[in-house]
Motif scaffolding. Structure first.
Motif, PDB file in Angstrom:
ATOM      1  N   PRO A 197      39.549  23.038 -56.059  1.00  0.00           N
ATOM      2  CA  PRO A 197      38.938  22.941 -54.732  1.00  0.00           C
ATOM      3  C   PRO A 197      39.890  23.438 -53.646  1.00  0.00           C
ATOM      4  O   PRO A 197      41.109  23.329 -53.781  1.00  0.00           O
ATOM      5  CB  PRO A 197      38.668  21.441 -54.553  1.00  0.00           C
ATOM      6  N   ALA A 198      39.339  23.953 -52.583  1.00  0.00           N
ATOM      7  CA  ALA A 198      40.151  24.493 -51.490  1.00  0.00           C
ATOM      8  C   ALA A 198      41.062  23.439 -50.875  1.00  0.00           C
ATOM      9  O   ALA A 198      42.155  23.751 -50.408  1.00  0.00           O
ATOM     10  CB  ALA A 198      39.243  25.089 -50.420  1.00  0.00           C
ATOM     11  N   ASP A 199      40.635  22.176 -50.899  1.00  0.00           N
ATOM     12  CA  ASP A 199      41.428  21.114 -50.282  1.00  0.00           C
ATOM     13  C   ASP A 199      42.366  20.403 -51.271  1.00  0.00           C
ATOM     14  O   ASP A 199      42.898  19.336 -50.972  1.00  0.00           O
ATOM     15  CB  ASP A 199      40.513  20.094 -49.605  1.00  0.00           C
ATOM     16  N   ALA A 200      42.595  20.985 -52.441  1.00  0.00           N
ATOM     17  CA  ALA A 200      43.495  20.372 -53.421  1.00  0.00           C
ATOM     18  C   ALA A 200      44.923  20.310 -52.875  1.00  0.00           C
ATOM     19  O   ALA A 200      45.350  21.191 -52.135  1.00  0.00           O
ATOM     20  CB  ALA A 200      43.476  21.155 -54.731  1.00  0.00           C
ATOM     21  N   SER A 201      45.640  19.275 -53.261  1.00  0.00           N
ATOM     22  CA  SER A 201      47.006  19.092 -52.777  1.00  0.00           C
ATOM     23  C   SER A 201      47.935  20.160 -53.340  1.00  0.00           C
ATOM     24  O   SER A 201      47.590  20.885 -54.277  1.00  0.00           O
ATOM     25  CB  SER A 201      47.512  17.707 -53.173  1.00  0.00           C
ATOM     26  N   ASP A 202      49.129  20.236 -52.782  1.00  0.00           N
ATOM     27  CA  ASP A 202      50.132  21.201 -53.242  1.00  0.00           C
ATOM     28  C   ASP A 202      50.696  20.795 -54.603  1.00  0.00           C
ATOM     29  O   ASP A 202      51.112  21.631 -55.389  1.00  0.00           O
ATOM     30  CB  ASP A 202      51.257  21.324 -52.211  1.00  0.00           C
ATOM     31  N   THR A 203      50.700  19.496 -54.887  1.00  0.00           N
ATOM     32  CA  THR A 203      51.170  19.003 -56.182  1.00  0.00           C
ATOM     33  C   THR A 203      49.962  18.861 -57.110  1.00  0.00           C
ATOM     34  O   THR A 203      48.971  18.234 -56.752  1.00  0.00           O
ATOM     35  CB  THR A 203      51.872  17.638 -56.033  1.00  0.00           C
ATOM     36  N   LEU A 204      50.056  19.458 -58.283  1.00  0.00           N
ATOM     37  CA  LEU A 204      48.947  19.450 -59.235  1.00  0.00           C
ATOM     38  C   LEU A 204      49.332  18.705 -60.510  1.00  0.00           C
ATOM     39  O   LEU A 204      50.485  18.700 -60.924  1.00  0.00           O
ATOM     40  CB  LEU A 204      48.549  20.881 -59.583  1.00  0.00           C
ATOM     41  N   ARG A 205      48.328  18.121 -61.123  1.00  0.00           N
ATOM     42  CA  ARG A 205      48.497  17.408 -62.394  1.00  0.00           C
ATOM     43  C   ARG A 205      48.134  18.378 -63.514  1.00  0.00           C
ATOM     44  O   ARG A 205      47.025  18.902 -63.558  1.00  0.00           O
ATOM     45  CB  ARG A 205      47.576  16.191 -62.405  1.00  0.00           C
ATOM     46  N   CYS A 224      46.159  22.962 -68.796  1.00  0.00           N
ATOM     47  CA  CYS A 224      45.351  23.256 -67.616  1.00  0.00           C
ATOM     48  C   CYS A 224      45.523  22.162 -66.571  1.00  0.00           C
ATOM     49  O   CYS A 224      45.956  21.053 -66.882  1.00  0.00           O
ATOM     50  CB  CYS A 224      43.880  23.448 -67.977  1.00  0.00           C
ATOM     51  N   ALA A 225      45.179  22.515 -65.342  1.00  0.00           N
ATOM     52  CA  ALA A 225      45.190  21.538 -64.259  1.00  0.00           C
ATOM     53  C   ALA A 225      43.977  20.635 -64.441  1.00  0.00           C
ATOM     54  O   ALA A 225      42.874  21.116 -64.699  1.00  0.00           O
ATOM     55  CB  ALA A 225      45.140  22.254 -62.916  1.00  0.00           C
ATOM     56  N   CYS A 226      44.183  19.321 -64.321  1.00  0.00           N
ATOM     57  CA  CYS A 226      43.081  18.391 -64.575  1.00  0.00           C
ATOM     58  C   CYS A 226      43.396  17.031 -63.962  1.00  0.00           C
ATOM     59  O   CYS A 226      44.527  16.570 -64.022  1.00  0.00           O
ATOM     60  CB  CYS A 226      42.868  18.255 -66.082  1.00  0.00           C
ATOM     61  N   ILE A 227      42.375  16.368 -63.420  1.00  0.00           N
ATOM     62  CA  ILE A 227      42.555  15.048 -62.838  1.00  0.00           C
ATOM     63  C   ILE A 227      41.947  13.943 -63.697  1.00  0.00           C
ATOM     64  O   ILE A 227      42.003  12.780 -63.340  1.00  0.00           O
ATOM     65  CB  ILE A 227      41.954  14.976 -61.414  1.00  0.00           C
ATOM     66  N   GLY A 228      41.362  14.302 -64.838  1.00  0.00           N
ATOM     67  CA  GLY A 228      40.644  13.327 -65.662  1.00  0.00           C
ATOM     68  C   GLY A 228      41.528  12.492 -66.565  1.00  0.00           C
ATOM     69  O   GLY A 228      42.722  12.717 -66.707  1.00  0.00           O
ATOM     70  N   THR A 229      40.900  11.500 -67.187  1.00  0.00           N
ATOM     71  CA  THR A 229      41.552  10.610 -68.137  1.00  0.00           C
ATOM     72  C   THR A 229      41.452  11.203 -69.543  1.00  0.00           C
ATOM     73  O   THR A 229      40.416  11.740 -69.913  1.00  0.00           O
ATOM     74  CB  THR A 229      40.875   9.223 -68.105  1.00  0.00           C
ATOM     75  N   HIS A 230      42.544  11.100 -70.298  1.00  0.00           N
ATOM     76  CA  HIS A 230      42.606  11.674 -71.640  1.00  0.00           C
ATOM     77  C   HIS A 230      43.162  10.654 -72.624  1.00  0.00           C
ATOM     78  O   HIS A 230      43.801   9.685 -72.223  1.00  0.00           O
ATOM     79  CB  HIS A 230      43.516  12.912 -71.635  1.00  0.00           C
ATOM     80  N   VAL A 231      42.935  10.904 -73.907  1.00  0.00           N
ATOM     81  CA  VAL A 231      43.577  10.098 -74.940  1.00  0.00           C
ATOM     82  C   VAL A 231      45.060  10.461 -74.981  1.00  0.00           C
ATOM     83  O   VAL A 231      45.481  11.448 -74.379  1.00  0.00           O
ATOM     84  CB  VAL A 231      42.917  10.326 -76.319  1.00  0.00           C
TER      85      VAL A 231
END
Length: 153
Positions: free
Chosen positions: A100-108, A118-125
């Motif tokens: 998204p255009a408003d994503a922060s400068d620090t990525l997960r 890949c960049a992702c904000i979701g929950t994983h095993v």
């Protein structure tokens, strides 16, 4: 460190196996067909679907091979790791096209062993051994879009 906060759905631990499987499926599709990661995904606990842009419909043999390859990756018991990086330090191969255009400068950044990143904000095993067996339950191809519907057993 400013980090985007995911919506509650992406923090639901019950979809973690399916969400991690989406990462493996996406990388499998990239490797098999040279396509982009899914352009649309609907991830749920019981069944999910992903859409891929392809120039022609895959054969039944290719559909079976997708399933086999995903299960082979799952069977490798790969660890899932998470790291935080700035946009200036993005690992090679990470596509930020859907960010998204408003994503922060620090990525997960999420890694599935050495198979996917890949960049992702979701929950994983924590390990692919927690996923189970991947099964494509149906598929369709229309107007350049392959839709795969799948579940875990």
């Amino acid at each position: 460190m400013e980090i985007n906060q995911p919506a509650a759905k992406f923090q639901d631990i019950s979809i973690a196996p399916m969400h991690t499987t989406e990462h493996i499926l996406n990388q499998t599709m990239v490797r098999m067909f040279g396509c982009e990661r899914s352009r649309n995904a609907h991830i749920e606990r019981k069944k999910s679907k992903c859409d891929y842009t392809l120039p022609c419909a895959p054969t039944e043999e290719q559909i079976a091979e997708i399933e086999e390859r995903v299960n082979a990756v799952i069977a490798q018991n790969m660890p899932i790791s998470i790291e935080f990086v700035t946009r200036n330090n993005i690992p090679a191969g990470v596509d930020l096209g859907k960010l998204p255009a408003d994503a922060s400068d620090t990525l997960r950044i999420v890694r599935v062993g050495d198979y996917d990143v890949c960049a992702c904000i979701g929950t994983h095993v924590e390990n692919t051994s927690e996923i189970g067996n991947f099964r494509i339950i149906s598929h369709s191809y229309e107007n350049g879009t392959l839709r795969l519907r799948f579940r875990l057993a």
